[in-house]
Write a protein that holds these residues in place. Structure first.
Motif, PDB file in Angstrom:
ATOM      1  N   ALA A 282     -54.822 -43.911-107.967  1.00 54.23           N
ATOM      2  CA  ALA A 282     -55.059 -44.338-106.415  1.00 54.23           C
ATOM      3  C   ALA A 282     -56.433 -44.185-106.203  1.00 54.23           C
ATOM      4  CB  ALA A 282     -54.241 -43.600-105.511  1.00 54.23           C
ATOM      5  N   GLY A 283     -57.050 -44.490-104.956  1.00 52.73           N
ATOM      6  CA  GLY A 283     -58.466 -44.544-104.647  1.00 52.73           C
ATOM      7  C   GLY A 283     -58.886 -45.502-103.729  1.00 52.73           C
ATOM      8  N   ALA A 284     -60.071 -45.599-103.491  1.00 54.72           N
ATOM      9  CA  ALA A 284     -60.730 -46.862-102.626  1.00 54.72           C
ATOM     10  C   ALA A 284     -62.228 -46.881-103.248  1.00 54.72           C
ATOM     11  CB  ALA A 284     -60.813 -46.215-101.200  1.00 54.72           C
ATOM     12  N   ILE A 285     -62.807 -48.139-102.797  1.00 57.52           N
ATOM     13  CA  ILE A 285     -63.941 -48.509-102.930  1.00 57.52           C
ATOM     14  C   ILE A 285     -64.571 -48.852-101.749  1.00 57.52           C
ATOM     15  CG2 ILE A 285     -65.744 -50.043-104.094  1.00 57.52           C
ATOM     16  CD1 ILE A 285     -64.244 -48.577-106.200  1.00 57.52           C
ATOM     17  N   VAL A 286     -65.485 -47.908-101.193  1.00 52.66           N
ATOM     18  CA  VAL A 286     -66.218 -48.583 -99.920  1.00 52.66           C
ATOM     19  C   VAL A 286     -67.549 -49.145-100.172  1.00 52.66           C
ATOM     20  CG1 VAL A 286     -66.922 -47.417 -97.682  1.00 52.66           C
ATOM     21  CG2 VAL A 286     -65.067 -46.418 -98.879  1.00 52.66           C
ATOM     22  N   GLU A 287     -67.905 -50.228 -99.511  1.00 58.10           N
ATOM     23  CA  GLU A 287     -68.983 -51.059 -99.824  1.00 58.10           C
ATOM     24  C   GLU A 287     -69.652 -50.916 -98.454  1.00 58.10           C
ATOM     25  OE1 GLU A 287     -70.347 -52.660-102.377  1.00 58.10           O
ATOM     26  OE2 GLU A 287     -68.663 -52.070-103.876  1.00 58.10           O
ATOM     27  N   PRO A 288     -71.267 -51.364 -98.338  1.00 57.99           N
ATOM     28  CA  PRO A 288     -71.885 -51.480 -97.282  1.00 57.99           C
ATOM     29  C   PRO A 288     -71.282 -52.908 -96.634  1.00 57.99           C
ATOM     30  CG  PRO A 288     -73.362 -51.346 -99.061  1.00 57.99           C
ATOM     31  CD  PRO A 288     -72.147 -51.197 -99.642  1.00 57.99           C
ATOM     32  N   THR A 289     -71.325 -53.059 -95.214  1.00 53.11           N
ATOM     33  CA  THR A 289     -70.713 -53.953 -94.355  1.00 53.11           C
ATOM     34  C   THR A 289     -71.154 -55.475 -95.052  1.00 53.11           C
ATOM     35  OG1 THR A 289     -70.596 -52.623 -92.598  1.00 53.11           O
ATOM     36  CG2 THR A 289     -70.562 -54.836 -92.353  1.00 53.11           C
ATOM     37  N   GLY A 290     -72.423 -55.501 -95.178  1.00 56.21           N
ATOM     38  CA  GLY A 290     -73.152 -56.954 -95.842  1.00 56.21           C
ATOM     39  C   GLY A 290     -72.445 -57.203 -97.005  1.00 56.21           C
ATOM     40  N   ASP A 291     -72.018 -56.560 -97.948  1.00 53.59           N
ATOM     41  CA  ASP A 291     -71.386 -56.908 -99.338  1.00 53.59           C
ATOM     42  C   ASP A 291     -70.100 -57.768 -99.146  1.00 53.59           C
ATOM     43  OD1 ASP A 291     -73.627 -55.543-100.170  1.00 53.59           O
ATOM     44  OD2 ASP A 291     -72.515 -53.945-101.084  1.00 53.59           O
ATOM     45  N   VAL A 292     -69.257 -57.301 -98.350  1.00 55.32           N
ATOM     46  CA  VAL A 292     -68.000 -58.164 -98.131  1.00 55.32           C
ATOM     47  C   VAL A 292     -67.629 -57.858 -96.822  1.00 55.32           C
ATOM     48  CG1 VAL A 292     -66.735 -56.000 -98.800  1.00 55.32           C
ATOM     49  CG2 VAL A 292     -65.522 -58.119 -99.222  1.00 55.32           C
ATOM     50  N   GLY A 293     -67.024 -59.104 -96.161  1.00 56.88           N
ATOM     51  CA  GLY A 293     -66.538 -59.090 -94.586  1.00 56.88           C
ATOM     52  C   GLY A 293     -65.129 -58.698 -94.428  1.00 56.88           C
ATOM     53  N   TYR A 294     -64.421 -58.241 -95.298  1.00 54.22           N
ATOM     54  CA  TYR A 294     -63.100 -58.000 -95.298  1.00 54.22           C
ATOM     55  C   TYR A 294     -62.601 -56.794 -95.983  1.00 54.22           C
ATOM     56  CZ  TYR A 294     -62.796 -61.071 -99.043  1.00 54.22           C
ATOM     57  OH  TYR A 294     -63.389 -61.477-100.295  1.00 54.22           O
ATOM     58  N   PRO A 302     -58.345 -49.974-103.238  1.00 53.82           N
ATOM     59  CA  PRO A 302     -58.541 -51.148-102.110  1.00 53.82           C
ATOM     60  C   PRO A 302     -60.111 -50.951-102.009  1.00 53.82           C
ATOM     61  CG  PRO A 302     -56.670 -49.589-101.546  1.00 53.82           C
ATOM     62  CD  PRO A 302     -57.211 -48.912-102.684  1.00 53.82           C
ATOM     63  N   VAL A 303     -60.640 -52.203-101.703  1.00 55.07           N
ATOM     64  CA  VAL A 303     -62.061 -52.225-101.304  1.00 55.07           C
ATOM     65  C   VAL A 303     -62.207 -52.423 -99.980  1.00 55.07           C
ATOM     66  CG1 VAL A 303     -63.982 -53.764-101.537  1.00 55.07           C
ATOM     67  CG2 VAL A 303     -62.543 -53.384-103.526  1.00 55.07           C
ATOM     68  N   LEU A 304     -62.945 -51.736 -99.320  1.00 56.68           N
ATOM     69  CA  LEU A 304     -63.389 -51.712 -97.825  1.00 56.68           C
ATOM     70  C   LEU A 304     -64.604 -51.594 -97.437  1.00 56.68           C
ATOM     71  CD1 LEU A 304     -60.819 -49.264 -98.704  1.00 56.68           C
ATOM     72  CD2 LEU A 304     -60.334 -49.933 -96.082  1.00 56.68           C
ATOM     73  N   PRO A 305     -65.236 -52.538 -96.387  1.00 58.25           N
ATOM     74  CA  PRO A 305     -66.648 -52.370 -95.900  1.00 58.25           C
ATOM     75  C   PRO A 305     -66.533 -51.173 -94.893  1.00 58.25           C
ATOM     76  CG  PRO A 305     -65.271 -54.236 -95.019  1.00 58.25           C
ATOM     77  CD  PRO A 305     -64.308 -53.710 -95.872  1.00 58.25           C
ATOM     78  N   GLN A 306     -67.858 -50.668 -95.044  1.00 59.48           N
ATOM     79  CA  GLN A 306     -67.905 -49.442 -94.081  1.00 59.48           C
ATOM     80  C   GLN A 306     -67.702 -49.859 -92.665  1.00 59.48           C
ATOM     81  OE1 GLN A 306     -68.756 -46.273 -94.645  1.00 59.48           O
ATOM     82  NE2 GLN A 306     -68.290 -45.920 -92.529  1.00 59.48           N
ATOM     83  N   ASN A 307     -67.794 -50.883 -91.999  1.00 60.63           N
ATOM     84  CA  ASN A 307     -67.506 -51.233 -90.479  1.00 60.63           C
ATOM     85  C   ASN A 307     -65.883 -51.382 -90.492  1.00 60.63           C
ATOM     86  OD1 ASN A 307     -67.468 -53.865 -92.085  1.00 60.63           O
ATOM     87  ND2 ASN A 307     -67.817 -54.920 -90.136  1.00 60.63           N
ATOM     88  N   ALA A 308     -65.242 -51.336 -91.543  1.00 62.59           N
ATOM     89  CA  ALA A 308     -63.521 -51.404 -91.415  1.00 62.59           C
ATOM     90  C   ALA A 308     -63.064 -50.250 -92.138  1.00 62.59           C
ATOM     91  CB  ALA A 308     -63.201 -52.750 -91.934  1.00 62.59           C
ATOM     92  N   PHE A 309     -63.937 -49.340 -92.310  1.00 62.78           N
ATOM     93  CA  PHE A 309     -63.340 -47.898 -93.089  1.00 62.78           C
ATOM     94  C   PHE A 309     -63.073 -47.086 -91.900  1.00 62.78           C
ATOM     95  CE2 PHE A 309     -63.904 -44.040 -95.959  1.00 62.78           C
ATOM     96  CZ  PHE A 309     -62.731 -44.484 -96.511  1.00 62.78           C
ATOM     97  N   ASP A 310     -61.658 -47.472 -91.352  1.00 58.56           N
ATOM     98  CA  ASP A 310     -61.117 -46.373 -90.321  1.00 58.56           C
ATOM     99  C   ASP A 310     -59.683 -45.947 -90.895  1.00 58.56           C
ATOM    100  OD1 ASP A 310     -59.550 -48.667 -89.464  1.00 58.56           O
ATOM    101  OD2 ASP A 310     -61.042 -49.292 -88.307  1.00 58.56           O
ATOM    102  N   VAL A 311     -58.984 -45.127 -90.306  1.00 54.48           N
ATOM    103  CA  VAL A 311     -57.825 -44.708 -90.908  1.00 54.48           C
ATOM    104  C   VAL A 311     -56.729 -45.837 -90.795  1.00 54.48           C
ATOM    105  CG1 VAL A 311     -57.147 -43.483 -88.591  1.00 54.48           C
ATOM    106  CG2 VAL A 311     -56.136 -42.787 -90.820  1.00 54.48           C
ATOM    107  N   GLU A 312     -56.722 -46.481 -89.583  1.00 51.34           N
ATOM    108  CA  GLU A 312     -55.876 -47.720 -89.547  1.00 51.34           C
ATOM    109  C   GLU A 312     -56.042 -48.701 -90.791  1.00 51.34           C
ATOM    110  OE1 GLU A 312     -56.490 -45.862 -85.514  1.00 51.34           O
ATOM    111  OE2 GLU A 312     -57.726 -46.721 -86.929  1.00 51.34           O
ATOM    112  N   THR A 313     -57.087 -49.024 -91.176  1.00 49.84           N
ATOM    113  CA  THR A 313     -57.295 -50.021 -92.141  1.00 49.84           C
ATOM    114  C   THR A 313     -56.859 -49.417 -93.415  1.00 49.84           C
ATOM    115  OG1 THR A 313     -59.019 -51.098 -90.878  1.00 49.84           O
ATOM    116  CG2 THR A 313     -58.961 -51.616 -93.271  1.00 49.84           C
TER     117      THR A 313
END
Length: 461
Positions: A282-294, A302-313
């Motif tokens: 398991a794990g995650a990839i966190v990207e700058p917001t400009g790299d991916v929009g979702y 899972p891949v997550l942009p910083q602006n959506a990297f919250d516990v709910e997401t």
């Protein structure tokens, strides 16, 4: 005269018999497309992929990808030719079981004609060598997928069809396979993918990482992340007994660290609700917001942009490992099964940790008019597959099942559904049959009003 006639007739009969036998085993081309309700040309018929071995070398300086795809498959019919999905890129050669195969291109269809026909049931191995600058694909809803160039590398994502921009294959969710993905990049960069990292070594100014996904995966869930990442790992002794390896771009690593540290805890909570974790890492990839929009539920990581990297997401994307990744939609029409369950996981988390009963989340979703634009099981077009009704009203369907069956039966369904179809595919009809079997009653009112109904009920209860 009689003897000659009998001899002639015998010869004709023998020729006819031979022709008939030849006709019965002669292969035909596999279908170009599986007639998915929303993507009819996606995927291919005539074979079932068992394994992909992808060898990728990427240079961010010019964006060039040099690659080889080795595809092991089993023929589901007698095949004279078969198709692979691939957009862009230049194919320099292909073989089938080591022998050169003729290759033709028509749009995103790559047709291979092997030297000899492939018998039904036969396992065969196809190798395709290709290169070029992979494409970014802009979906009908404006989102970008495929091969996304970033400031220091690239990000390959594939929902619903971006995977065909970086490797040839049978790109429909109904054909799942295991994967080995080997990625070579310039020294100083690192490459991450799905599953477990088997090795990583640097030589002659290049770094090569080898990743293996031993559990079946739909191609839209495959990913590659290339860049200057900072990593966080928790060994298999952590919560739920699953090794956790995450990576974050240096620009967002510090801010991401506290939530990345919670992944083992969230996996344990998920296991208690949804049953055993279905993968070996398991794990995650966190990207700058400009790299991916979702955010995307790429398998195991899972891949997550910083602006959506919250516990709910994060809860949502981790829940997808059970709902969507392990039990995968039979067609894209069944998308609500992915998103409805993952959204309901958010409601359950809020119920357990934020003093927000799921009924309150349900009522809020019920009052949101956009959720009533169409039934969750019948998006009007492919542009609507990721619209609010698929998520929020999909979760409302699950809440109505919970109300109707009671918590004990509902939690049995939560864990039983991904266990019953572990590492397989399932449709909405499969789900309806499963729920009614576990509940011991028909739930026509739930399906007619909440899953397929066009009209919003007057009241939520």
């Amino acid at each position: 005269m009689e003897t000659r006639t009998r001899a002639a007739l015998g010869a004709v009969a023998a020729l006819l018999l031979l022709a008939g036998c030849t006709s019965s085993v002669r292969g035909t081309p596999g279908a170009a497309g599986l007639r998915d309700p929303y993507f009819p040309k996606l995927g291919n018929g005539g074979y079932d992929v068992r394994h992909y071995a992808l060898t990728l070398a990427y240079d961010p300086a010019d964006g060039r990808l040099d690659a080889t795809a080795e595809i092991t498959a089993r023929a589901t019919q007698d095949l004279s030719a078969f198709n692979l999905d691939l957009t862009g890129l230049t194919v320099s050669g292909a073989t089938v079981d080591g022998a050169p195969a003729a290759v033709n291109r028509a749009g995103s269809e790559l047709t291979l004609r092997p030297r000899t026909d492939i018998d039904k049931g036969q396992e065969f191995r196809t190798t395709v060598t290709y290169s070029g600058v992979p494409e970014k694909i802009t979906d009908s809803d404006g989102a970008g997928e495929g091969w996304l160039r970033t400031e220091d590398g690239a990000l390959a994502l594939g929902e619903p069809a971006g995977s065909l921009a970086w490797f040839p294959g049978n790109h429909h969710p109904s054909d799942k396979a295991t994967y080995d993905i080997t990625v070579t990049v310039p020294q100083g960069l690192r490459a991450f993918s799905n599953g477990e990292r088997r090795s990583e070594r640097t030589a002659n100014g290049r770094t090569t990482a080898v990743w293996r996904s031993a559990e079946p995966m739909a191609s839209y869930l495959a990913m590659v992340a290339i860049g200057r990442y900072e990593t966080k790992s928790v060994p298999a002794t952590g919560a739920a007994g699953i090794p956790v390896l995450s990576a974050a771009d240096p620009s967002v690593a510090a801010k991401s660290a506290p939530l990345l540290d919670r992944i083992p805890e969230l996996l344990e909570w998920s296991r208690e609700n949804f049953g055993p974790y279905p993968f070996s890492s398991a794990g995650a990839i966190v990207e700058p917001t400009g790299d991916v929009g979702y955010a995307l539920e790429t398998q195991t990581r899972p891949v997550l942009p910083q602006n959506a990297f919250d516990v709910e997401t994060l809860v949502h994307e981790l829940a997808h490992q059970w709902y969507g990744n392990s039990v995968t939609p039979a067609t894209w029409r069944d998308m609500w099964l992915n998103e409805g369950f993952a959204t309901y996981a958010e409601w359950l988390y809020a119920e357990d940790f934020e003093d927000t009963p799921a009924q309150e989340s349900f009522e809020e979703a019920f009052a949101t008019e956009v959720n009533w634009a169409f039934p969750p099981a019948e998006p009007p077009t492919e542009r609507n597959l990721f619209d609010p009704p698929v998520y929020e009203r999909g979760a409302m369907v699950l809440h109505k099942i919970r109300q109707r069956t009671g918590d004990d039966t509902f939690y049995e369904i939560l864990a039983g559904w991904p266990a019953t179809h572990r590492h397989g595919n399932a449709s909405t009809d499969d789900f309806i049959a499963y729920v009614e079997d576990v509940a011991g009653e028909d739930l026509d009112e739930v399906w007619d009003v909440w899953l397929y109904g066009d009209e919003k009920p007057e009241r939520p209860n």
